[in-house]
Design a protein around this motif. Structure first.
Motif, PDB file in Angstrom:
ATOM      1  N   THR A 300       0.849  -1.213  -0.125  1.00 27.68           N
ATOM      2  CA  THR A 300      -0.282   0.024   0.368  1.00 27.68           C
ATOM      3  C   THR A 300       0.818   1.608   0.241  1.00 27.68           C
ATOM      4  OG1 THR A 300      -1.359  -1.478   1.474  1.00 27.68           O
ATOM      5  CG2 THR A 300      -2.082   1.102   1.174  1.00 27.68           C
ATOM      6  N   ARG A 301       2.173   1.110   0.704  1.00 28.28           N
ATOM      7  CA  ARG A 301       3.107   2.215   0.875  1.00 28.28           C
ATOM      8  C   ARG A 301       3.258   2.331  -0.014  1.00 28.28           C
ATOM      9  NH1 ARG A 301       8.303   1.669   2.266  1.00 28.28           N
ATOM     10  NH2 ARG A 301       9.767   3.515   1.813  1.00 28.28           N
ATOM     11  N   SER A 302       3.499   1.374  -1.185  1.00 33.99           N
ATOM     12  CA  SER A 302       4.594   1.459  -2.321  1.00 33.99           C
ATOM     13  C   SER A 302       3.378   1.895  -3.427  1.00 33.99           C
ATOM     14  CB  SER A 302       5.018   0.402  -3.181  1.00 33.99           C
ATOM     15  OG  SER A 302       5.913  -0.359  -2.452  1.00 33.99           O
ATOM     16  N   ILE A 303       1.779   1.451  -3.396  1.00 36.70           N
ATOM     17  CA  ILE A 303       1.429   2.732  -4.295  1.00 36.70           C
ATOM     18  C   ILE A 303       0.747   3.822  -4.209  1.00 36.70           C
ATOM     19  CG2 ILE A 303      -1.689   2.474  -4.754  1.00 36.70           C
ATOM     20  CD1 ILE A 303      -1.200  -0.974  -4.169  1.00 36.70           C
ATOM     21  N   VAL A 304       0.693   3.998  -2.773  1.00 34.54           N
ATOM     22  CA  VAL A 304       0.699   5.967  -2.015  1.00 34.54           C
ATOM     23  C   VAL A 304       1.605   6.135  -3.149  1.00 34.54           C
ATOM     24  CG1 VAL A 304       1.035   7.375  -0.526  1.00 34.54           C
ATOM     25  CG2 VAL A 304      -0.681   5.081  -0.721  1.00 34.54           C
ATOM     26  N   LYS A 305       2.741   5.939  -2.622  1.00 37.68           N
ATOM     27  CA  LYS A 305       4.516   6.543  -3.007  1.00 37.68           C
ATOM     28  C   LYS A 305       4.186   6.772  -5.071  1.00 37.68           C
ATOM     29  CE  LYS A 305       8.276   5.769  -2.508  1.00 37.68           C
ATOM     30  NZ  LYS A 305       9.649   4.559  -1.644  1.00 37.68           N
ATOM     31  N   ILE A 307       1.329   6.280  -6.087  1.00 39.97           N
ATOM     32  CA  ILE A 307       0.483   8.223  -7.599  1.00 39.97           C
ATOM     33  C   ILE A 307       1.155   9.779  -6.678  1.00 39.97           C
ATOM     34  CG2 ILE A 307      -1.916   8.861  -6.975  1.00 39.97           C
ATOM     35  CD1 ILE A 307      -2.529   5.539  -5.756  1.00 39.97           C
ATOM     36  N   GLN A 308       1.774   9.743  -6.389  1.00 43.39           N
ATOM     37  CA  GLN A 308       2.590  11.007  -5.152  1.00 43.39           C
ATOM     38  C   GLN A 308       3.168  10.922  -6.730  1.00 43.39           C
ATOM     39  OE1 GLN A 308       4.069  10.375  -1.579  1.00 43.39           O
ATOM     40  NE2 GLN A 308       1.651  10.823  -0.816  1.00 43.39           N
TER      41      GLN A 308
END
Length: 528
Positions: A300-305, A307-308
């Motif tokens: 989830t952290r990788s996905i958020v990074k 997208i950012q």
């Protein structure tokens, strides 16, 4: 400004004849541009490249590999337990068929039928007599069902047309299709003499109005075999329904047994130390949940990074180069494999919680648990493809699958129209004459088997000795279907994938980047 204007030229002006981007940003050597370019390049590196670039250990990769091992081991352990449960249910169903269906033989399954009134009454009385004398007949630890301390009765229910007058001699009939239900109850352990059953229970069948006779009763037992596998036994409630089906009124009454099983925790039990719950299994399930939860957080952290970084990339190019980033380029920041892993982790966590509930006898949702764990394990193993993509020779196969998928879906939609047309045609024309075309779902299964070359001769053979017109139609139907799908549709399907493979293979030989994003990233020196 002069440096930026070099990037404002249209991409079509800077393309080679093969259509790849060939613009350069070497002149823009400002620290902000170079830092952002390096961030992008690092983001799209695989774990091995990140380790070589900055010495960052691939913890997420090691976690995923560890997950494959423990999730597979968990599935095997649950599969063995689930196998015992399924075997116990099947064995009990077979037992009930042999006990309650008079003269039942294993090879008669699906074709057990009665043809005379005497046989119908004899079989109904046999069910009642077996039920009331069950303790003296069965080899199993069976008991009658109870509700509030009272035995649940065996119920014999007739489903009858409300009113029916049929006179085949005069070709006339009157019928009210509404259904009435008439039931009698037999409570255990009442002892009934088989020779006087008809007088004792006052039961008669109106065959002219009869739709079906349904006999319902409940039996209980305990699955003791799980004790040897360090599991507490489950208590089973079998709600049995024996159906004498006369819906067709053809002189043939089909007999079948339906078995609805309810599994629940036994109310009172006492097992010695050898049969206690294996707490190591519970600890192992907890370890699986912890590993999947950690994986869920990291992905989830990788996905958020991603997208950012996607929004930063969009704003950066609009600000510095006045260029619009395409939607396909923005989607490259969204890691589909991480989403895939998140789905797998969520299913594994949910299934593991249910498995712990089953192990401790708080839950009995075997089917739900098996679906969740089975699907999660399938997704985990499919996810291994991601790591094979780090090797160039494997990567081309993965890229082929990804690139061919949209065209394959479109092709399947077109082929499905032809396939459904043949299914409907075969069902309506050949259904009355061929068992494999009797129902629509059987037609779809039969035609799919023919596409793969299975059972082809038997399908042709079963249409012999039929109406000549139908026989001729069946030959045209089967020959055209097999020729069309085996020689044309399947060949086109293979050609689609082969063409995509060749395209990607030639594309990989050209080192020029194909998108604005890749062209920008590749400006970073290899040593960076």
């Amino acid at each position: 400004m002069e440096e930026s204007e070099q990037l404002l030229t249209q991409r079509s002006e800077g393309k080679k004849p093969n259509g790849h981007c060939r613009w350069s940003t070497r002149s823009l050597d400002s620290k902000a541009v170079e830092d952002f370019r390096r961030r992008l390049k690092y983001f799209f590196m695989n774990p091995c490249e990140k380790y070589r670039a900055k010495g960052r250990k691939p913890w997420k990769l090691m976690l995923q590999i560890w997950k494959i091992v423990i999730i597979t081991a968990q599935l095997v352990l649950f599969g063995l337990s689930n196998e015992m449960m399924a075997t116990f249910k099947e064995d009990n169903l077979m037992t009930f068929e042999h006990l309650f269906l008079k003269g039942f033989k294993d090879h008669w399954q699906g074709n057990y039928a009665l043809y005379t009134k005497a046989d119908l009454y004899d079989h109904i009385y046999h069910v009642i007599d077996t039920y009331t004398n069950l303790q003296n007949l069965t080899l199993e630890n069976l008991a009658y069902g109870k509700i509030d301390g009272k035995y649940t009765p065996l119920s014999v229910c007739q489903l009858l047309y409300k009113n029916s007058t049929v006179d085949p001699e005069r070709d006339s009939f009157y019928i009210d299709p509404h259904i009435d239900e008439e039931c009698i109850s037999v409570f255990p352990p009442t002892s009934l003499d088989n020779t006087n059953l008809e007088r004792n229970i006052n039961f008669s069948v109106d065959l002219k109005r009869l739709v079906s006779v349904n006999i319902n009763f409940t039996l209980k037992t305990i699955n003791l075999q799980t004790v040897r596998h360090h599991e507490l036994p489950d208590c089973y409630g079998f709600h049995i329904k024996i159906i004498f089906d006369n819906c067709a009124h053809s002189g043939k009454i089909k007999v079948g047994v339906k078995n609805d099983v309810q599994i629940h925790e036994c109310k009172d039990y006492n097992v010695k130390a050898s049969g206690k719950i294996d707490y190591l299994v519970l600890m192992f399930d907890s370890l699986v949940i912890f590993a999947c939860f950690a994986s869920l957080i990291l992905c989830t952290r990788s996905i958020v990074k991603g997208i950012q970084l996607q929004f930063e990339f969009k704003i950066f190019f609009q600000t510095h180069f006045n260029k619009l980033v395409t939607w396909s380029e923005r989607m490259e920041f969204v890691n589909g494999w991480c989403i895939f892993i998140n789905i797998s982790d969520t299913l594994t966590i949910t299934g593991s919680v249910i498995k712990i509930g089953i192990q401790t006898k708080f839950l009995t949702n075997y089917d739900v648990c098996s679906i969740l764990l089975g699907t999660a394990t399938m997704l985990v193993w499919i996810g291994v493809i991601r790591y094979l993509g780090y090797f160039k020779k494997y990567n081309i196969l993965i890229l082929t699958l990804r690139a061919a998928f949209p065209n394959v879906i479109r092709f399947c939609c077109c082929a499905a129209m032809i396939y459904l047309g043949y299914c409907f045609c075969g069902w309506i024309v050949l259904g009355p004459y061929h068992d494999k075309f009797r129902t629509f779902d059987k037609v779809t299964e039969c035609l799919f088997s023919l596409i793969n070359g299975d059972d082809m001769f038997a399908t042709f053979l079963n249409m012999r000795d039929k109406s000549y017109m139908v026989w001729l139609f069946s030959r045209i139907y089967l020959y055209t279907f097999t020729s069309l799908f085996i020689y044309m549709v399947l060949s086109l399907f293979i050609a689609l994938i082969t063409d995509t493979y060749e395209t990607i293979k030639h594309h990989q030989k050209d080192s020029e980047p194909a998108t604005l994003l890749h062209a920008f990233i590749e400006e970073v020196p290899e040593s960076a």
